[in-house]
Design an enzyme around this catalytic site. Structure first.
Site, PDB file in Angstrom:
ATOM      1  N   LYS A 262      10.789 -11.643   9.241  1.00 13.35           N
ATOM      2  CA  LYS A 262      11.066 -13.061   9.498  1.00 13.35           C
ATOM      3  C   LYS A 262      10.038 -13.665  10.444  1.00 13.35           C
ATOM      4  O   LYS A 262       9.576 -14.795  10.236  1.00 13.35           O
ATOM      5  CB  LYS A 262      12.474 -13.206  10.083  1.00 13.35           C
ATOM      6  CG  LYS A 262      13.585 -12.863   9.097  1.00 13.35           C
ATOM      7  CD  LYS A 262      14.964 -12.926   9.742  1.00 13.35           C
ATOM      8  CE  LYS A 262      16.071 -12.580   8.757  1.00 13.35           C
ATOM      9  NZ  LYS A 262      17.402 -12.608   9.372  1.00 13.35           N
TER      10      LYS A 262
ATOM     11  N   SER B  49      22.780 -14.368   8.267  1.00  7.23           N
ATOM     12  CA  SER B  49      21.777 -14.785   9.252  1.00  7.23           C
ATOM     13  C   SER B  49      21.469 -16.280   9.212  1.00  7.23           C
ATOM     14  O   SER B  49      20.729 -16.772  10.060  1.00  7.23           O
ATOM     15  CB  SER B  49      20.482 -13.990   9.041  1.00  7.23           C
ATOM     16  OG  SER B  49      19.977 -14.212   7.752  1.00  7.23           O
TER      17      SER B  49
ATOM     18  N   GLY C 139       0.784  -1.233   0.000  1.00 12.24           N
ATOM     19  CA  GLY C 139       0.000   0.000   0.000  1.00 12.24           C
ATOM     20  C   GLY C 139       0.809   1.272   0.000  1.00 12.24           C
ATOM     21  O   GLY C 139       0.313   2.309   0.444  1.00 12.24           O
TER      22      GLY C 139
END
Length: 787
Positions: free
Chosen positions: A735, A692, A374
């Site tokens: 995540k 990560s 949006g």
């Protein structure tokens, strides 16, 4: 020096007509020599200078052969030469310097090459003379008469041909000689000349040269016609100018207004009414003074009027009044968008500051987030809440700096850049200006558009923005600039520093359900001509679509699936079906087909050596699996799955940690002596990188080597060190939302990322149990419990 004439050799050829069986061959690139014609040549190559010297010492005869190639490096190769050439007699030879020779040669006759002979520094060939035919009959005489007539016309039109050739052509009585003369003088290609040279029959040669001379005559006549037309146009322009001047004098005598003066007066009135800045007014008056001295037919007249049109059309002082009703603005934002509290809060703060300090500068906001969240539609809502005009330009793929700053007026068809064009369209100097897809700007030899935006998006500089076309400062400080992008990595640091970044991250399942019910479904019903009585989609159905058919951070795919349901219902209604249509989860497959996604966490980690991790992507978060296996071998680590350098280093660090802490983990010390390790990250077509995944890779290796299965509903993220510490990573909210979508119940995070949970919705935080760890020992205790 000039070589002495070898009269004896010349006379011998003329008397006997015999040509040696072996001739030295001199390749020529862009010219062709015909029998009895004279041609000057320049020889530069050392080997062919030797050829000329040896020919001068013998009989002065050489063979000229046209090359098919134009490249001087390959033109002299025998494979690139035509097979038919001309025996040439060297009339004169001079050497102005030691590096080359200048020749004047005359064609003796045609010959055909039988074979090339080796053992020479230049080309030599065994040749066969091509006898000249002499045919005199009525047809040849007619063709020669017609050809001489056409040639006289060509000589009259072609300035590059001497008139003496006409007299010479009339005196010839041999058709073959006439064809050769005309072919050597016409402006035709070397391939066409070679074709004439290879044509043995006199009649065929005359027909071919007739075709070529007719074509040349058409070209020359067309050129003369064009030249005559251009002269007529110039005469007409001079005549029009003279008549205009007379008309101007007549109008002055009659007391009528001059149109030119009317145009000048209109511009003068516009300049006075618009309230231009001092610089703009001075430039406009200077241009108006130039315009008064120009004639309307001049090319510069249009350039000057276009520039004045732009100057007088810009809203230098026109502004729209801000709607400073805080409550009403908040209601508009809530009406158009669900959630997005951080962005709405920032807009309300801006309105509050404008209410207290009306001359405050506009902020530079940057909405960053996955597609479909949006960002663009939010700009329209902000403009509606402020009561301002809304202008949007897309920067995706823009590579030319002139798109931002415009072109100089010296260029043909020059126009201002997109910023000034947008201001003119908005008819106000304080619109909401959205620069969409700012992360997709390119740069090449035409400049760097992102550098041109540095002045636009700096509140301390944009009060005097200078467009190349206008060449006068324009105040952009009242404009509210909003930029959007999916990622910030590709945005230059200097440009990023000028913007206030607001992240629009992915939505939770409950937020998507409410947005679908409140905004998406009504919009699709209206778009497909349906009413709520004809189609109702239950919240449970929407949840089923989200979990089984779409996996995204935004809402675009969800809206597409709702549109598919509306299309299917529209077909039923159009066929005459009556009664309300209520779509439930059980019947959703009739519209959308079988379920596309299912929870695979339980199946994927059902065996040792597999661990589930959390990854960040440009479209939000995602679940990532790491698989490890071992096989007989020694000291080898294989990594697959399109892993980047950082991810490969994480895998190496994980293996090194396990080898150095094997006893603590419960693994034999010598496990690496007899085994090879292979780590694979599925979805191999997608490139992956980042630190990560270090925790996930170490857990997968530990699971493999201890033969323990990881907890089924657990996922993790974090960077590791060789000492076993767990370091913080980014993209925590995305995540965790991805883990929630996949049905994960437990998440392992670095201790330093604990603060990032503030951005995660409360409902998601309650649904997931979080473990904050500092070392890998804690990770393994949680992920690989005793079994």
């Amino acid at each position: 020096m000039i070589a002495e004439d070898n009269n004896q050799a010349s006379s011998q050829v003329e008397k006997t007509g015999k040509v040696p069986e072996v001739l030295p061959i001199l390749p020529v690139i862009d010219v062709a020599l015909f029998p009895r014609m004279v041609l000057p040549l320049v020889v530069q190559e050392e080997a062919y200078v030797q050829l000329v010297d040896e020919a001068m010492a013998k009989d002065r005869l050489i063979g000229l052969v046209v090359s098919k190639e134009t490249d001087t490096k390959t033109a002299h190769e025998s494979s690139n030469l035509y097979s038919v050439g001309t025996v040439a007699l060297i009339l004169k030879m001079s050497k102005p310097d030691e590096t080359g020779a200048q020749l004047l040669v005359q064609g003796v006759g045609r010959f055909r090459i039988l074979e090339y002979l080796p053992d020479k520094p230049y080309l030599c060939a065994r040749i066969e003379p091509v006898p000249e035919q002499t045919i005199k009959d009525i047809e040849v005489n007619a063709m020669m008469t017609n050809l001489v007539g056409l040639y006289q016309k060509v000589l009259g039109l072609a300035s590059y041909l001497p008139g003496e050739l006409g007299t010479l052509s009339k005196s010839l009585d041999d058709g073959g000689v006439l064809a050769d003369l005309i072919a050597s003088s016409l402006n035709i290609s070397k391939d066409e000349k070679q074709k004439i040279l290879e044509t043995e029959g006199v009649k065929e040669r005359l027909k071919e040269i007739t075709r070529l001379i007719n074509r040349e005559l058409q070209v020359l006549e067309l050129g003369r016609k064009i030249q005559s037309q251009v002269k007529q146009d110039m005469d007409k322009a001079q005549r029009d100018f003279y008549l205009r001047q007379q008309l101007k004098a007549i109008k002055e005598e009659l007391g009528e207004k001059d149109e030119d003066k009317t145009v000048l007066e209109d511009y003068r009135a516009k300049i006075a009414e618009k309230g231009l800045t001092e610089d703009a007014k001075e430039e406009a008056e200077r241009e108006l003074e130039r315009l008064s001295r120009m004639h309307p037919s001049s090319a510069e007249y249009t350039v000057a009027t276009t520039y004045l049109d732009w100057l007088t059309a810009l809203p230098w002082n026109e502004s729209t009044e801000d709607m400073l009703d805080i409550k009403k603005s908040r209601d508009i934002l809530d009406e158009d968008h669900y959630d997005l509290d951080k962005v709405k809060k920032r807009i309300i703060e801006y309105l509050a500051v404008r209410k207290l300090k009306p001359d405050s500068k506009g902020p530079i906001l940057c909405f960053v987030g996955p597609p479909g969240t949006g960002k663009t539609s939010l700009g329209r809502s902000i403009a509606r809440a402020l009561g301002r005009k809304f202008i949007r330009i897309s920067l995706g793929g823009v590579r030319d700096e002139a798109e931002i700053r415009g072109h100089r007026r010296t260029y043909v068809g020059a126009l201002p850049g997109r910023i000034i064009q947008g201001i003119r369209r908005s008819e106000s100097n304080n619109p909401v200006f959205m620069l969409d897809e700012i992360d997709k700007i390119g740069s090449d030899f035409r400049g760097d558009p992102s550098s041109a935006l540095l002045e636009v998006l700096d509140p301390e500089q944009n009060f005097s923005f200078s467009d190349h076309y206008l060449d006068v400062p324009f105040d952009l400080s009242k404009v509210m600039f909003i930029t959007t992008g999916n990622i910030l990595d590709t945005v230059p640091p200097a440009l990023r520093d000028r913007m206030e970044v607001l992240e629009l991250l992915g939505y939770t399942q409950d937020e998507k359900v409410k947005i679908a019910q409140r905004y998406l479904m009504p919009r699709q019903l209206e778009a497909h001509g349906l009413t709520p009585e004809q189609l109702t989609v239950t919240p449970g159905t929407i949840k089923h679509i989200i979990s089984g058919y779409t996996r995204e951070a935004g809402l675009r795919n969800l809206e597409r699936e709702l549109a598919a349901i509306c299309r299917g219902t529209a077909c039923m209604v159009a066929e005459g079906a009556k009664g309300p249509r209520r779509v439930k989860p059980k019947g959703i497959h009739k519209f959308l087909g079988p379920v596309r996604f299912r929870s695979e966490i339980g199946e994927r980690i059902s065996t040792p050596g597999v661990a589930a991790g959390l990854a960040w992507t440009q479209t939000g978060g995602d679940l990532m699996f790491v698989e490890a296996t071992k096989m007989i071998g020694k000291h080898a680590l294989t990594l697959t799955g399109q892993l980047g350098n950082v991810m490969k280093e994480s895998a190496t660090a994980a293996l090194s940690f396990i080898r150095s802490h094997a006893e603590e983990i419960g693994i034999p010390k010598d496990f690496y002596e007899n085994h090879e390790i292979h780590i694979h990250v599925p979805a191999g077509a997608i490139p992956k990188d980042g630190p990560s995944a270090g925790v996930t890779m170490l857990t997968a290796l530990a699971s493999l080597l201890t033969d323990k299965t990881m907890v089924s509903d657990l996922a993790m993220t974090g960077e590791i060190t060789l000492r076993g510490q767990v370091l913080p990573v980014g993209g925590i909210k995305e995540k965790i939302l991805a883990a929630h979508r996949a049905g994960i119940k437990t998440v392992i995070l670095p201790e330093w990322n604990k603060k990032d949970l503030e951005d995660v919705p409360k409902k998601v935080r309650k649904a997931i149990q979080f473990h904050f760890v500092e070392t890998m020992a804690e990770v393994l205790r949680i992920a690989l419990p005793k079994q």
